[in-house]
Design an enzyme around this catalytic site. Sequence first.
Site, PDB file in Angstrom:
ATOM      1  N   ASP A 152       0.991  -1.097   0.128  1.00 36.40           N
ATOM      2  CA  ASP A 152       0.083  -0.005   0.089  1.00 36.40           C
ATOM      3  C   ASP A 152       0.891   1.294   0.056  1.00 36.40           C
ATOM      4  OD1 ASP A 152      -1.935   1.603   0.046  1.00 36.40           O
ATOM      5  OD2 ASP A 152      -3.075   0.792   1.622  1.00 36.40           O
TER       6      ASP A 152
HETATM    7  C1  BGC Z   1      -4.909   3.541  -0.038  1.00 34.87           C
HETATM    8  C2  BGC Z   1      -4.951   2.500  -0.881  1.00 34.87           C
HETATM    9  C3  BGC Z   1      -4.637   3.190  -2.403  1.00 34.87           C
HETATM   10  C4  BGC Z   1      -3.477   3.890  -2.327  1.00 34.87           C
HETATM   11  C5  BGC Z   1      -3.115   4.754  -3.656  1.00 34.87           C
HETATM   12  C6  BGC Z   1      -3.567   4.276   0.082  1.00 34.87           C
HETATM   13  O1  BGC Z   1      -3.593   5.174   1.040  1.00 34.87           O
HETATM   14  O2  BGC Z   1      -4.979   2.760   1.246  1.00 34.87           O
HETATM   15  O3  BGC Z   1      -6.453   1.834  -0.988  1.00 34.87           O
HETATM   16  O4  BGC Z   1      -4.903   2.289  -3.323  1.00 34.87           O
HETATM   17  O5  BGC Z   1      -3.504   4.845  -1.219  1.00 34.87           O
HETATM   18  O6  BGC Z   1      -3.890   5.915  -3.528  1.00 34.87           O
END
Ligand code: BGC
Length: 754
Positions: free
Chosen positions: A228
């Site tokens: 993530d």
């Molecule tokens: C979120 C993800 C997301 C990623 C990119 C993170 O903060 O938890 O779900 O895909 O950011 O934006």
Amino acid sequence: MPVTPASDLTLEEKAALTSGSSFWQTTAIDRVGVPAIMVTDGPHGLRKQREGGDHLGMGDSVPATCFPPAVGLGSSWDVDLVERVGVALGVETSIENVAVLLGPGINIKRSPLCGRNFEYFSEDPLVSGVLGTAIVRGIQSQGVGASLKHFAANNQEGDRMRVSSDVDPRPLREIYLRAFERVVTEAQPWTVMCAYNKINGTYASEDPWLLTRVLRDDWGFDGVVVSDWGAVNDRVRGLAAGLDLEMPSSNGVTDQQLVRAVHEGTLGEEVLDVAAQRVLDLVGKARAGAGRISGPLDVDGHHALAREAAGRSIVLLRNEGELLPLRRDAKIAVVGAFAEKPRYQGAGSSMINPTRVDDALTAIRTAATGQVTYAPGFSVAPNVSDAEQEDLRNGAVAAVAGADVVVAFLGLPARGESEGYDRADIDLPVEQLALLDALRKVTPNIVVVLSNGGVVALPFADRVPAIVESWLLGQAGGSATADVLFGDVNPSGKLTETIPLRIQDSPAHLDFPGEFGHVRYSEGLFVGYRWYDARGLDVAYPFGHGLSYTTFAYGAAAVTSGVDGDLVVTAAVTNTGTTAGREVVQVYASLPGGAVQRPPRELKAFAIVSLEPGETREVAIAVRRADLAYWDIRVDRWVVEGGTYTLEVAASSRDIRSSTSVTVVGDAISVPISRESTLGEVLADPVAGPVLQSAVAQMMSQMDGLTDIMPEGVDPLEMMASFPFGRISMIAGDSVSPEMIDGLIGMANAPAED
Ligand code: BGC
């Protein structure tokens, strides 16, 4: 064209390849012709940041269709529809030349307070797994990849980048990992995104058990594990655990750490080779799929699909006196700011820049032939004074005078739920409840339409005749709401999460969001309806509930078992009303008298049947044997317990229409006997038990007078059943010697002869 193998790359190139070059791009290795690929959010639409956007990746994104977020789509229970939405997402992803769409999110709704529940399907792993599989299949059918997230036990936003989800093995496997297992094994997502949080003290991004043992060895995942965004705590440790790709770019900082670790011998280069090869394979797949679909985007076609999906996501919670559907010529008073300015998605990384947005007020005006009035009734803006709210309320009360029916749009303000933080309560704002009270004084004919991503308490549920749960429905939610209100679409959505009466009743209430970096999942297996049922708690609306403008009668359930051990449950379902409708038929299982702890009932399968008025159809629903299994911590694997299972065919988890039972032969398991085993366990062992039995009988006979003084009905053996076998000589004397204990352990654990 195959992409260069990892062996052609230098150490530095492999380190660079396994991390991003920017917020959304992987790293190109120009020397050998490896291009960068783009990955981007997700999940219910494409959020592709425009060229030159801010470096945080939050800026303006290209217009895309905003389909219903998972909270809505999940309520459709409609596998085919969800797959079609997946296809449309894949098409939009491909047209924009993006390789991987960052979704779906399939985390379990552990608490109604999780700020991000709108991005998740359900409190139940079967629903999440089945729908997650469908959407991944749809997306990937278009030559682009999905990213299954957030792996795993990421069930709250508070402290999300550090908190340790402390979960016991059974709930971890049976509730929190089960949906991931299903999607990985059935749909092979190109990537899995590891979560920010820790699980039992170890960061998901550096947990070899999670990323390698479970994901790859047990489930056979062969794609890329991507972090993530910002989830990497220690990249060297992460890589060794099975993390392949760090996102976004660390500006080369962690690449250098990898290179150094290889030089210093703390990380084997072969580990990096494996991760680099996986990223190369991903680039290869992306290349093969690229350019399959060229624009322009069919904006109208996708909007129509978004409308269909939103219509099927709406849940009719209550409809006393058949106030709904509305007559087109009725005098309709629309009240509530959400009618004019819809909330259609939640805040955070999933915010799509929609191609257009339908509002319900315009859609109602278009569909109605009678007079439609509108008053906002309240403001959702922050810092609005009580006096201003009162003026708005009074304005609404005046506006509804003479109306046949009031449609009151209530809901959570956008800031009430978001990625990044949790909710403080599940209450609707006080000014909205006050508005409803004021409206009720002037008319009984009120339809409440709710806009919310997480469930809200409904203290007024018995005091208004109709309640429509319209969640966050994406860009076509406004027109879809009108479709349902006027009966152009007969509602068929059902709850995939329980609406509790009070937050205090909810399973995680005393352990959410935890403290000092830990959250204890003390409710264990009892998540969602599993909890409310086990505790015998009343709820506002149960899991699986949803009404229709028609009614359905269920016939007797029957079950047959196939050779592979899967079951087929059948029941006739009849549309007993005057409108065509769709019914989500649910199958719950339980094992009365089972040996392990189980919730009173668990969803094991479901199917949708469409019926014309008066039509009857026999619905056949397959229950997979694997879905009957529990996770046995003694042997660390799934086990189907033998016994007579009750199978309930139901319209909701609390509306069981008929049931049947079936005897299932259990999996053979052999739990090794040890000195730690109890006397009871050893006596139950098929090999050691009979031998021990006679020794124990002899031992008992030596205990003169024991049976005489025992109160009637008390069995001395039962009293001693939990005594550790290794210590039994203490009470057994000569009859069970230490040698005999060792001998019996050896016999019990010896491999069976064929
Ligand atoms: C979120 C993800 C997301 C990623 C990119 C993170 O903060 O938890 O779900 O895909 O950011 O934006």
